[in-house]
Write a protein that holds these residues in place. Structure first.
Motif, PDB file in Angstrom:
ATOM      1  N   MET A   1       0.816  -1.190   0.000  1.00 43.50           N
ATOM      2  CA  MET A   1       0.000   0.000   0.000  1.00 43.50           C
ATOM      3  C   MET A   1       0.861   1.256   0.000  1.00 43.50           C
ATOM      4  N   ALA A   2       1.956   1.236   0.714  1.00 41.78           N
ATOM      5  CA  ALA A   2       2.828   2.404   0.795  1.00 41.78           C
ATOM      6  C   ALA A   2       3.496   2.689  -0.543  1.00 41.78           C
ATOM      7  N   VAL A   3       3.752   1.651  -1.336  1.00 37.59           N
ATOM      8  CA  VAL A   3       4.391   1.834  -2.634  1.00 37.59           C
ATOM      9  C   VAL A   3       3.447   2.569  -3.585  1.00 37.59           C
ATOM     10  N   ASN A   4       2.171   2.202  -3.566  1.00 46.86           N
ATOM     11  CA  ASN A   4       1.186   2.874  -4.434  1.00 46.86           C
ATOM     12  C   ASN A   4       1.029   4.336  -4.051  1.00 46.86           C
ATOM     13  N   GLU A   5       1.035   4.634  -2.766  1.00 42.15           N
ATOM     14  CA  GLU A   5       0.923   6.018  -2.318  1.00 42.15           C
ATOM     15  C   GLU A   5       2.144   6.834  -2.743  1.00 42.15           C
ATOM     16  N   ALA A   6       3.317   6.220  -2.657  1.00 46.89           N
ATOM     17  CA  ALA A   6       4.544   6.910  -3.062  1.00 46.89           C
ATOM     18  C   ALA A   6       4.522   7.217  -4.561  1.00 46.89           C
ATOM     19  N   LYS A   7       4.020   6.269  -5.360  1.00 42.99           N
ATOM     20  CA  LYS A   7       3.946   6.501  -6.805  1.00 42.99           C
ATOM     21  C   LYS A   7       2.944   7.602  -7.128  1.00 42.99           C
ATOM     22  N   THR A   8       1.833   7.608  -6.400  1.00 41.27           N
ATOM     23  CA  THR A   8       0.826   8.643  -6.612  1.00 41.27           C
ATOM     24  C   THR A   8       1.394  10.020  -6.294  1.00 41.27           C
ATOM     25  N   ILE A   9       2.140  10.118  -5.212  1.00 39.57           N
ATOM     26  CA  ILE A   9       2.745  11.391  -4.835  1.00 39.57           C
ATOM     27  C   ILE A   9       3.760  11.825  -5.888  1.00 39.57           C
ATOM     28  N   GLN A  10       4.544  10.901  -6.415  1.00 39.57           N
ATOM     29  CA  GLN A  10       5.522  11.241  -7.439  1.00 39.57           C
ATOM     30  C   GLN A  10       4.840  11.739  -8.707  1.00 39.57           C
ATOM     31  N   VAL A  11       3.741  11.099  -9.106  1.00 36.96           N
ATOM     32  CA  VAL A  11       3.013  11.523 -10.302  1.00 36.96           C
ATOM     33  C   VAL A  11       2.424  12.916 -10.094  1.00 36.96           C
ATOM     34  N   GLU A  12       1.857  13.188  -8.933  1.00 37.46           N
ATOM     35  CA  GLU A  12       1.294  14.505  -8.640  1.00 37.46           C
ATOM     36  C   GLU A  12       2.375  15.570  -8.628  1.00 37.46           C
ATOM     37  N   GLU A  13       3.544  15.259  -8.058  1.00 40.32           N
ATOM     38  CA  GLU A  13       4.651  16.214  -8.050  1.00 40.32           C
ATOM     39  C   GLU A  13       5.144  16.481  -9.465  1.00 40.32           C
ATOM     40  N   TYR A  14       5.181  15.438 -10.295  1.00 33.67           N
ATOM     41  CA  TYR A  14       5.615  15.610 -11.679  1.00 33.67           C
ATOM     42  C   TYR A  14       4.648  16.516 -12.435  1.00 33.67           C
ATOM     43  N   GLN A  15       3.360  16.287 -12.263  1.00 32.28           N
ATOM     44  CA  GLN A  15       2.366  17.102 -12.950  1.00 32.28           C
ATOM     45  C   GLN A  15       2.427  18.555 -12.483  1.00 32.28           C
ATOM     46  N   ALA A  16       2.620  18.768 -11.187  1.00 35.30           N
ATOM     47  CA  ALA A  16       2.709  20.129 -10.660  1.00 35.30           C
ATOM     48  C   ALA A  16       3.953  20.831 -11.197  1.00 35.30           C
ATOM     49  N   SER A  17       5.077  20.139 -11.229  1.00 37.46           N
ATOM     50  CA  SER A  17       6.300  20.766 -11.730  1.00 37.46           C
ATOM     51  C   SER A  17       6.202  21.014 -13.236  1.00 37.46           C
ATOM     52  N   ARG A  18       5.516  20.138 -13.953  1.00 31.40           N
ATOM     53  CA  ARG A  18       5.343  20.321 -15.396  1.00 31.40           C
ATOM     54  C   ARG A  18       4.448  21.529 -15.662  1.00 31.40           C
ATOM     55  N   ASN A  19       3.368  21.655 -14.903  1.00 30.54           N
ATOM     56  CA  ASN A  19       2.482  22.810 -15.065  1.00 30.54           C
ATOM     57  C   ASN A  19       3.213  24.102 -14.730  1.00 30.54           C
ATOM     58  N   PHE A  20       4.029  24.082 -13.685  1.00 29.77           N
ATOM     59  CA  PHE A  20       4.800  25.266 -13.310  1.00 29.77           C
ATOM     60  C   PHE A  20       5.774  25.648 -14.419  1.00 29.77           C
ATOM     61  N   LEU A  21       6.422  24.665 -15.007  1.00 34.80           N
ATOM     62  CA  LEU A  21       7.374  24.925 -16.085  1.00 34.80           C
ATOM     63  C   LEU A  21       6.672  25.511 -17.306  1.00 34.80           C
ATOM     64  N   LEU A  22       5.527  24.958 -17.685  1.00 36.23           N
ATOM     65  CA  LEU A  22       4.784  25.482 -18.824  1.00 36.23           C
ATOM     66  C   LEU A  22       4.301  26.912 -18.567  1.00 36.23           C
ATOM     67  N   PHE A  23       3.849  27.186 -17.346  1.00 40.34           N
ATOM     68  CA  PHE A  23       3.404  28.530 -16.991  1.00 40.34           C
ATOM     69  C   PHE A  23       4.566  29.514 -17.033  1.00 40.34           C
ATOM     70  N   GLN A  24       5.730  29.078 -16.558  1.00 46.21           N
ATOM     71  CA  GLN A  24       6.906  29.940 -16.569  1.00 46.21           C
ATOM     72  C   GLN A  24       7.354  30.237 -18.004  1.00 46.21           C
ATOM     73  N   ILE A  25       7.302  29.253 -18.869  1.00 46.37           N
ATOM     74  CA  ILE A  25       7.662  29.458 -20.274  1.00 46.37           C
ATOM     75  C   ILE A  25       6.689  30.426 -20.937  1.00 46.37           C
ATOM     76  N   LEU A  26       5.392  30.259 -20.644  1.00 47.53           N
ATOM     77  CA  LEU A  26       4.388  31.165 -21.193  1.00 47.53           C
ATOM     78  C   LEU A  26       4.627  32.600 -20.744  1.00 47.53           C
TER      79      LEU A  26
END
Length: 66
Positions: A1-26
């Protein structure tokens, strides 16, 4: 169960950092476009004022700050 939660957190962090990068480029592209528009207006614009019937022309190149 802890592994799935860790993967979910990593995916959310990736999406947040990707959105931040796209916003900064814009924002950088918008700032560059605004600066380019300002340069074009400064170079191509001139103003003529009439002082006591004499035409006085003002250009950006007459300013000592530039």
């Amino acid at each position: 169960m802890a592994v799935n939660e860790a993967k979910t957190i990593q995916v959310e962090e990736y999406q947040a950092s990707r959105n931040f990068l796209l916003f900064q480029i814009l924002l950088r592209l918008l700032a560059g476009g605004a600066a380019l528009a300002a340069v074009i207006i400064m170079v191509s614009n001139r103003q003529i004022s009439y002082v006591f019937g004499i035409a006085v022309e003002a250009k950006f190149s007459y300013s000592e700050s530039f």
